[in-house]
Design an enzyme around this catalytic site. Structure first.
Site, PDB file in Angstrom:
ATOM      1  CE  LYS A  22      20.688   3.075  -9.570  1.00 37.29           C
ATOM      2  NZ  LYS A  22      19.860   2.821 -10.759  1.00 37.29           N
ATOM      3  CE1 TYR A 239      53.830  13.224 -10.229  1.00 35.72           C
ATOM      4  CE2 TYR A 239      51.588  13.375  -9.385  1.00 35.72           C
ATOM      5  CZ  TYR A 239      52.898  12.946  -9.256  1.00 35.72           C
ATOM      6  OH  TYR A 239      53.272  12.234  -8.155  1.00 35.72           O
TER       7      TYR A 239
HETATM    8  C1  PLP Z   1      18.893   3.834 -10.858  1.00 35.36           C
HETATM    9  C2  PLP Z   1      17.491   3.609 -11.296  1.00 35.36           C
HETATM   10  C3  PLP Z   1      16.511   4.589 -11.095  1.00 35.36           C
HETATM   11  C4  PLP Z   1      16.822   5.973 -10.573  1.00 35.36           C
HETATM   12  O1  PLP Z   1      17.303   6.754 -11.661  1.00 35.36           O
HETATM   13  P1  PLP Z   1      17.697   8.289 -11.453  1.00 35.36           P
HETATM   14  O2  PLP Z   1      18.076   8.753 -12.822  1.00 35.36           O
HETATM   15  O3  PLP Z   1      18.857   8.314 -10.518  1.00 35.36           O
HETATM   16  O4  PLP Z   1      16.511   8.972 -10.892  1.00 35.36           O
HETATM   17  C5  PLP Z   1      15.206   4.272 -11.413  1.00 35.36           C
HETATM   18  N1  PLP Z   1      14.887   3.055 -11.927  1.00 35.36           N
HETATM   19  C6  PLP Z   1      15.817   2.117 -12.160  1.00 35.36           C
HETATM   20  C7  PLP Z   1      15.406   0.820 -12.748  1.00 35.36           C
HETATM   21  C8  PLP Z   1      17.141   2.352 -11.861  1.00 35.36           C
HETATM   22  O5  PLP Z   1      18.051   1.405 -12.104  1.00 35.36           O
END
Ligand code: PLP
Length: 344
Positions: A22, A239
């Site tokens: 994702k 800054y």
């Molecule tokens: C993003 C996600 C993962 C992966 O989680 P990590 O902590 O990055 O390993 C697994 N399952 C679901 C449902 C997620 O949304």
């Protein structure tokens, strides 16, 4: 990415492995993820346009949509492109029954095991499971949950017990483990695991670094010194003049700022490497630049290579200094940063 996938495989041997891609592979690029994770059993993500891209690029193995369909059009796409849909609420099952009667869709029914984000409560979960099991629109049926606290010792125990109680007597594949549970909770490996962050070489834990877990940074963010200033005691940098020199010092100006995805909240002292030597940032991060202390690198000149994070500076160290997590920094890498893919 390949190395980290092999670490996940070794930790959860025998499990179906969904590589989570994702947010464009946690900011690493979806096409790069396709190459790096070509050994995965399936790819998991949230975005339907990106799922279509995976199919266009020729990925024929399963694709899991972690939040399921957002509307009916997503279900139609899932039927055409053989996407596996999470079902976390009944409206999604209505759409599937209405739209996928001819093709059938692979469905994963999700239990809310205590995170209270997505998923059915135990009774609703069993009802949804039974309904999906009887539905001619559902082809393969499996189950999942997601842990809120798998990064804490014992943090997922109660959720695991709730899942097992909700599953009592149901016969279906199960998926529970994110990276933290893959690395710390073998009892939750079940049929399918869903590693994300570990595949990119960052740690899901506050107290254990990626290197100690055998992971390697997939992303290196680097730039160069574009100026060097010599400042005197009392002189300020950046800054707000939040940093003032206590002694004569050389300050390097790096072409990287928050518009590149470097966190603006990283305070003076955040680790950075110049010519492979560890030093620290000084003053505020600005949009296109940040400043570094060149005292440990007296020979550094304009053009010197600067690593903001990567193999020598763990992204998790920078994230910790800035009050966030490696996940957010990866995902926030800006589009303007030129990408170079290295096949290591
Ligand atoms: C993003 C996600 C993962 C992966 O989680 P990590 O902590 O990055 O390993 C697994 N399952 C679901 C449902 C997620 O949304």
């Amino acid at each position: 990415m390949r190395h980290n996938l092999s670490v996940a495989r070794a930790r959860a041997s025998g499990c179906f492995l969904w590589a989570v891609v994702k947010a464009d592979g946690y900011g690493h690029g979806l096409d790069n993820a396709l190459v790096g994770f070509d050994d995965a059993d399936g790819l998991a993500l949230v975005e339907f346009d990106r799922a279509a891209r995976l199919r266009e690029r020729g990925w024929t193995r399963p694709v899991l949509m972690l939040e399921g369909a957002f509307d009916e059009a997503d279900v139609a796409q899932a039927a055409r492109q053989r996407l596996t849909l999470v079902v976390h609420e009944l409206r999604q099952l209505d759409w599937i029954e209405r739209l996928a009667a001819r093709t059938g869709i692979d469905v994963v029914v999700k239990l809310n095991s205590g995170m209270n984000r997505l998923g059915f409560d135990p009774a609703g979960f069993r009802d949804a499971f039974e309904r999906a099991r009887r539905s001619p629109s559902v082809r393969a049926l499996s189950t999942m949950t997601h842990f809120a606290d798998a990064d804490l010792a014992g943090g997922a125990d109660a959720a695991l017990r709730r899942f097992e109680a909700a599953m009592h007597g149901l016969d279906a594949p199960r998926s529970l483990a994110n990276s933290a549970a893959i690395l710390s909770l073998p009892a939750a490996h079940a049929s399918a695991v869903r590693p994300g962050i570990m595949l990119y070489g960052a740690t899901p834990f506050a107290e254990r670094d990626a290197r100690s877990l055998g992971l390697r940074a997939a992303m290196t963010l680097e730039s160069r010194l574009i100026a060097v200033q010599s400042v005197s005691p009392g002189d300020a940098v950046g800054y707000g003049s939040t940093f003032r020199a206590e002694r004569p010092m050389r300050v390097g100006i790096v072409a990287c700022g928050y518009a590149d995805g470097y966190p603006r909240h990283a305070p003076t002292g955040t680790p950075v490497a110049v010519d492979a030597v560890r030093t620290r940032t000084v003053g505020r991060v600005s949009m296109d630049m940040l400043a570094v202390d060149l005292a440990p690198v007296p020979d550094a000149r304009i053009g010197a290579r600067v690593e903001l994070w990567g193999e020598s500076i763990a992204i998790d160290e920078v994230a910790g200094a800035a009050g966030t997590i490696g996940y957010e920094l990866m995902c926030a890498l800006a589009a303007r940063v030129p990408r170079r893919v290295v096949d290591a």
